[in-house]
Motif scaffolding. Sequence first.
Motif, mmCIF file in Angstrom:
data_model
loop_
_atom_site.group_PDB
_atom_site.id
_atom_site.type_symbol
_atom_site.label_atom_id
_atom_site.label_comp_id
_atom_site.label_asym_id
_atom_site.label_seq_id
_atom_site.Cartn_x
_atom_site.Cartn_y
_atom_site.Cartn_z
ATOM 1 N N LEU A 157 -44.332 59.886 -10.850
ATOM 2 C CA LEU A 157 -45.007 60.413 -11.871
ATOM 3 C C LEU A 157 -44.642 61.890 -11.913
ATOM 4 N N ALA A 158 -44.601 62.594 -10.679
ATOM 5 C CA ALA A 158 -44.118 64.135 -10.645
ATOM 6 C C ALA A 158 -42.831 64.206 -11.394
ATOM 7 N N ALA A 159 -41.751 63.508 -11.365
ATOM 8 C CA ALA A 159 -40.408 63.600 -11.899
ATOM 9 C C ALA A 159 -40.649 63.212 -13.511
ATOM 10 N N GLY A 160 -41.895 62.811 -13.818
ATOM 11 C CA GLY A 160 -41.961 62.766 -15.238
ATOM 12 C C GLY A 160 -41.692 61.273 -15.947
ATOM 13 N N TYR A 161 -42.043 60.273 -14.900
ATOM 14 C CA TYR A 161 -41.969 58.870 -15.345
ATOM 15 C C TYR A 161 -43.132 58.087 -14.975
ATOM 16 N N ASP A 162 -43.334 57.121 -15.655
ATOM 17 C CA ASP A 162 -44.393 56.121 -15.409
ATOM 18 C C ASP A 162 -44.251 55.164 -14.260
ATOM 19 N N PRO A 163 -45.291 55.482 -13.280
ATOM 20 C CA PRO A 163 -45.077 54.612 -11.936
ATOM 21 C C PRO A 163 -44.888 53.028 -12.040
ATOM 22 N N THR A 164 -45.995 52.749 -13.142
ATOM 23 C CA THR A 164 -45.987 51.120 -13.177
ATOM 24 C C THR A 164 -44.454 50.610 -14.088
ATOM 25 N N ASP A 165 -44.140 51.537 -14.785
ATOM 26 C CA ASP A 165 -42.682 51.065 -15.367
ATOM 27 C C ASP A 165 -41.504 50.800 -14.375
ATOM 28 N N TYR A 166 -41.578 51.667 -13.602
ATOM 29 C CA TYR A 166 -40.624 51.415 -12.014
ATOM 30 C C TYR A 166 -41.206 50.362 -11.303
ATOM 31 N N LEU A 167 -42.377 50.275 -11.092
ATOM 32 C CA LEU A 167 -42.782 48.774 -10.404
ATOM 33 C C LEU A 167 -42.507 47.617 -10.928
ATOM 34 N N GLU A 168 -42.805 47.546 -12.393
ATOM 35 C CA GLU A 168 -42.129 46.436 -13.010
ATOM 36 C C GLU A 168 -40.559 46.373 -13.113
ATOM 37 N N ARG A 169 -39.982 47.333 -13.461
ATOM 38 C CA ARG A 169 -38.473 47.422 -13.402
ATOM 39 C C ARG A 169 -37.998 46.952 -12.362
ATOM 40 N N TYR A 170 -38.434 47.132 -11.191
ATOM 41 C CA TYR A 170 -37.617 46.751 -9.830
ATOM 42 C C TYR A 170 -38.557 46.029 -8.924
#
Length: 247
Positions: A157-170
Amino acid sequence: MDVGIQLYSLRKLGESTASLVERAADAGFDGVEFAGVDDTDQTKAALGDTGVTASSAHVPIEELESDLDAVCERYESLGVETLVVPYLPPEDFADADTVEKTAHRLDDLTARCDDRGFRLLYHNHNHELHTVAGEPALDRLAAESGIGFELDVAWILAAGYDPTDYLERYADRTPFVHLKDVVLDADAELGGHPVALGDGEVDIDDCLAVAREGFVEWVIVEHDDPEDPAEFCRTSGATITALRGEN
């Protein structure tokens, strides 16, 4: 899905690892993630006495590469099966070439850990998400390597991205998640300031909902530098207990 606490969060208490295991048990956590162990025998006894599981261990990559046999011997005796590289510096993700070299380095170490019966994961901060050749360096790392992840939702989140998106992506390569909260601050070194669960801008409920979809084995609570580590342990355990009761 089990919930543990990263014992690095409690380091300023100045207590033995065994005592920290007991604190985690009293707070209601299922397990602990080590960031070093001071006395293996005492820690093993504390795990047995409390029923707390040793989910994993953060080990600097230099230690893993230089003396993997000793690392594996120490943590195997505690029941650990997952080792985590907790940090690599920004220069290891500076451009496409260095990301490729980092990918090969992690793959080589993954193979060595596999040979000894351990799984290896990589834990991100925010600098792995800066743009390299048109995409976040973390995505390039994922494309270039087979390393698994322990995704830290706060630093995503601090980097400007959605954590749930990354959890789902990987989802297929993220068996562990670091559950941390953060107040965003563009001027801060890491893009934000860690805070207690529920006091920041991470949507804890959404992250847990995605994690509950079945791919996450462990959610690990962490705070990089709590003002009162003992209170953080107690309140985080209570927060997790309440969230479990709601679902």
